[in-house]
Design an enzyme around this catalytic site. Sequence first.
Site, PDB file in Angstrom:
ATOM      1  CE  LYS A 165      -3.952  -1.844   2.601  1.00  0.00           C
ATOM      2  NZ  LYS A 165      -4.970  -1.635   1.566  1.00  0.00           N
ATOM      3  NE  ARG A 197     -10.780 -10.072  -1.880  1.00  0.00           N
ATOM      4  CZ  ARG A 197     -11.105  -9.174  -2.811  1.00  0.00           C
ATOM      5  NH1 ARG A 197     -11.398  -9.561  -4.041  1.00  0.00           N
ATOM      6  NH2 ARG A 197     -11.175  -7.889  -2.519  1.00  0.00           N
TER       7      ARG A 197
HETATM    8  N1  BES Z   1      -8.105  -3.783   4.393  1.00  0.00           N
HETATM    9  C1  BES Z   1      -8.279  -3.379   3.059  1.00  0.00           C
HETATM   10  C2  BES Z   1      -9.591  -2.657   2.812  1.00  0.00           C
HETATM   11  C3  BES Z   1      -9.713  -1.312   3.495  1.00  0.00           C
HETATM   12  C4  BES Z   1      -9.336  -0.164   2.827  1.00  0.00           C
HETATM   13  C5  BES Z   1     -10.253  -1.208   4.753  1.00  0.00           C
HETATM   14  C6  BES Z   1      -9.477   1.060   3.445  1.00  0.00           C
HETATM   15  C7  BES Z   1     -10.384   0.017   5.363  1.00  0.00           C
HETATM   16  C8  BES Z   1     -10.010   1.152   4.706  1.00  0.00           C
HETATM   17  C9  BES Z   1      -8.242  -4.602   2.150  1.00  0.00           C
HETATM   18  O1  BES Z   1      -7.418  -5.639   2.571  1.00  0.00           O
HETATM   19  C10 BES Z   1      -7.724  -4.158   0.844  1.00  0.00           C
HETATM   20  O2  BES Z   1      -6.597  -3.777   0.766  1.00  0.00           O
HETATM   21  N2  BES Z   1      -8.565  -4.216  -0.182  1.00  0.00           N
HETATM   22  C11 BES Z   1      -8.213  -3.792  -1.482  1.00  0.00           C
HETATM   23  C12 BES Z   1      -8.765  -4.786  -2.451  1.00  0.00           C
HETATM   24  C13 BES Z   1      -8.243  -4.621  -3.844  1.00  0.00           C
HETATM   25  C14 BES Z   1      -6.775  -4.948  -3.892  1.00  0.00           C
HETATM   26  C15 BES Z   1      -9.021  -5.529  -4.763  1.00  0.00           C
HETATM   27  C16 BES Z   1      -8.825  -2.417  -1.687  1.00  0.00           C
HETATM   28  O3  BES Z   1      -9.902  -2.149  -1.201  1.00  0.00           O
HETATM   29  O4  BES Z   1      -8.170  -1.591  -2.327  1.00  0.00           O
HETATM   30 MN    MN Z   2      -5.418  -5.422   1.924  1.00  0.00          MN
END
Ligand code: BES
Ligand code: MN
Length: 486
Positions: A263, A337
């Site tokens: 990230k 997931r």
């Molecule tokens: N934990 C994150 C989702 C999230 C984002 C929670 C912001 C709270 C605030 C999750 O693991 C994630 O990174 N999801 C990705 C999925 C994508 C790679 C398909 C996302 O939401 O960008």
């Molecule tokens: Mn994630």
Amino acid sequence: MQIHFTQDLPTEARLLAQVVDQGKLPDGMEATIRDGADAARFKGQVGRVFESFVERGGKTRRLALAGVGEPESEKRIANLEKAGAALTAKFLRSGEKEMALDVSGSNLSAEEAAAVVMGIRLRAWHLDNYRTKLKDDQRVTLETVHVVGAPEGIEDAWQRSEAVAEGVEFTRELVTEPANIIYPESFVARCKERFAGTGAELVVLDEAQMEELGMGALLGVGQGSERDSYILAIRWNGGEEGEQPVAFVGKGVTFDTGGISLKPGPGMGDMKWDMGGAGAVAGAMLALTKRKAKANVVGVVGLVENMPDGNAQRPGDVVTSMSGQTIEVLNTDAEGRLVLCDALHWTQKKFNPRLIVDFATLTGAIIISLGREHGGLFANNDELATDILAAGKRSGDEMWRLPIGPAYDKLINSPIADMKNVGPRDAGSITAAQFLARFIEDGTPWAHCDIAGMVWDEKPGATWDKGATGFGVRLMDQYIADFAEK
Ligand code: BES
Ligand code: MN
Ligand code: ZN
């Protein structure tokens, strides 16, 4: 915070609080107060507080009137909580040590009076233990609340609410603690401490056991972390013997860097609360256990840390889940997931639940869709969806349903494995739900709650200070009360 119930106004409390229905200042209120409230345009609006000074019982007292709005409102309980919370917000660090909440002339039922106390208590929760340089006027002073003249039944009503408050507070604690303090092993340890002697039964799976069970999806996520992964199950059997339990399952990524699909830096600290689903499930189980709910319930949390080291899984890796289904991990940041699919499969095999509801901070996309007003609900069963929506409305943890279906499902087909862990950019929260749906056995009612927008609030809200909200605990408690205990 200590809560006492009494019939007489305690002499030691200088701060005197009363709740006020919209447009109805209490009978016998001094003319100066009436004029003052009038001048301040205070009419008993929900959550407004009017402050003044009066002489009562031969002493000068600080008087606070908290508005609760229209008595006939369908949001009556929530409004009473807001009024209590507004009192705490104003006086928690005000220098006052005691508050007398006088409800003697108010016509509140026991349940309604307990709601005001619930608001007072929930709004007081905070974690100050890492702040060693707090100035005197920033410190909490309010220690005791005397509830004066509450109707009969208040102690029972409060006992139930207090259990739920403890659950919400436990969730907030788990969510607020930084990731160097709460990681999979310490999450389990804190639950062991908190559930000791409660009658709940804890089952823990370590990495060797999960390996044995074939949980390649969950283990793949934790593989780049120095911290070991765990699954924790918390069982409460308050219902009839042999009756199939309701299962709650939570995503417990104690820190989500994204892994090799790293990230961006700004805001990454937020990912300490990527275990908000697991935190909510643990808190809800504590609430149900403490109030001795008459239902069989099991809470299962998948606990991992998503880190990028030399052993971390790579984008493109293929893993085999416990169900036998294979997954192409195209994006290591879509890890929730992967954790949930093994936790969900194991929950079904181990506990044979009559239905499953999972809670997860699963996608950023759900925050784009619904903002911070509703969690996103997905379900394979209309009755369960309706019940969850209703429990959400009643408890204040509100959900909004989104669709799933075969057209979305095919978006996660993979050329090399049974599925990939990400779809296209479109409908990101739905394809995440479709992924989970592939791990639910035919005929098992299942709902998925994407609560990424609800776990953390940058500003104070109805019954919380800024930070962890405890979202989900009250929804689960309400669901059990309304649909499993009756
Ligand atoms: N934990 C994150 C989702 C999230 C984002 C929670 C912001 C709270 C605030 C999750 O693991 C994630 O990174 N999801 C990705 C999925 C994508 C790679 C398909 C996302 O939401 O960008
Ligand atoms: Mn994630
Ligand atoms: Zn995540």
